[in-house]
Design a protein around this motif. Structure first.
Motif, PDB file in Angstrom:
ATOM      1  N   THR A 139       0.654   8.433  10.722  1.00 52.09           N
ATOM      2  CA  THR A 139       0.063   7.343  11.496  1.00 52.09           C
ATOM      3  C   THR A 139      -1.104   7.890  12.309  1.00 52.09           C
ATOM      4  OG1 THR A 139       0.514   5.641  13.182  1.00 52.09           O
ATOM      5  CG2 THR A 139       1.650   7.735  13.433  1.00 52.09           C
TER       6      THR A 139
ATOM      7  N   ASN B  55       2.919   3.651   4.500  1.00 52.24           N
ATOM      8  CA  ASN B  55       3.846   2.590   4.102  1.00 52.24           C
ATOM      9  C   ASN B  55       5.292   2.989   4.355  1.00 52.24           C
ATOM     10  OD1 ASN B  55       1.844   0.819   3.265  1.00 52.24           O
ATOM     11  ND2 ASN B  55       1.855   1.602   1.167  1.00 52.24           N
TER      12      ASN B  55
ATOM     13  N   LYS C 233       6.083   2.137   8.141  1.00 56.93           N
ATOM     14  CA  LYS C 233       5.728   0.839   8.732  1.00 56.93           C
ATOM     15  C   LYS C 233       6.977   0.083   9.140  1.00 56.93           C
ATOM     16  CE  LYS C 233       1.287  -0.230   6.604  1.00 56.93           C
ATOM     17  NZ  LYS C 233       0.589  -1.010   5.564  1.00 56.93           N
TER      18      LYS C 233
ATOM     19  N   TYR D  12      -0.561   2.985   9.627  1.00 51.23           N
ATOM     20  CA  TYR D  12       0.659   3.711   9.301  1.00 51.23           C
ATOM     21  C   TYR D  12       0.779   3.921   7.804  1.00 51.23           C
ATOM     22  CZ  TYR D  12       2.094   2.284  14.003  1.00 51.23           C
ATOM     23  OH  TYR D  12       2.165   2.098  15.360  1.00 51.23           O
TER      24      TYR D  12
END
Length: 121
Positions: free
Chosen positions: A49, A62, A65, A60
């Motif tokens: 991130t 994936n 997230k 972010y």
């Protein structure tokens, strides 16, 4: 010279939370975007991130997230990584980095020493 120090790592069980802290030793901390990365021994470093200079923009990976949240306090020269619902696959050494570029392809100029996060099943 910009120095970054991470803290807050540890060993937790699946589903637990941790908050990592990155403290930056520079008065012009607000000039820098800050990113968090992760790396296992012998493996490629992965982006987690990043947050921009003002704290208004973040993005972010994936895989994190909805579970991880990055924030910054420009008065305390500190960036936080709140990690919730941790999974065993989150186990890695986590590094924070500072740079003057912004975006997915940004290059970071300064790096911390890392803090270990271990999540057991």
């Amino acid at each position: 010279q910009v120095q970054l120090v991470e803290s807050g790592g540890g060993s937790v069980e699946t589903g637990a939370s941790l908050t990592l802290t990155c403290t930056v030793s520079r008065p012009t901390f607000s000039d820098y975007a800050i990113g968090w990365f992760r790396q296992a021994p012998g493996k490629e470093r992965k982006f987690v991130t990043a947050i921009d200079w003002s704290g208004a923009y973040t993005f972010y990976a994936n895989s994190v997230k909805g579970r991880f949240t990055i924030s910054r306090d420009n008065i305390r020269n500190t960036v936080y990584l709140q990690m919730n619902s941790l999974k065993p696959e989150d186990t890695d050494v986590y590094y924070c980095a500072a740079g003057t570029e912004w975006g997915l392809d940004a290059e970071y100029d300064y790096w911390g020493q890392g803090t270990q996060v271990t999540v057991s099943s």
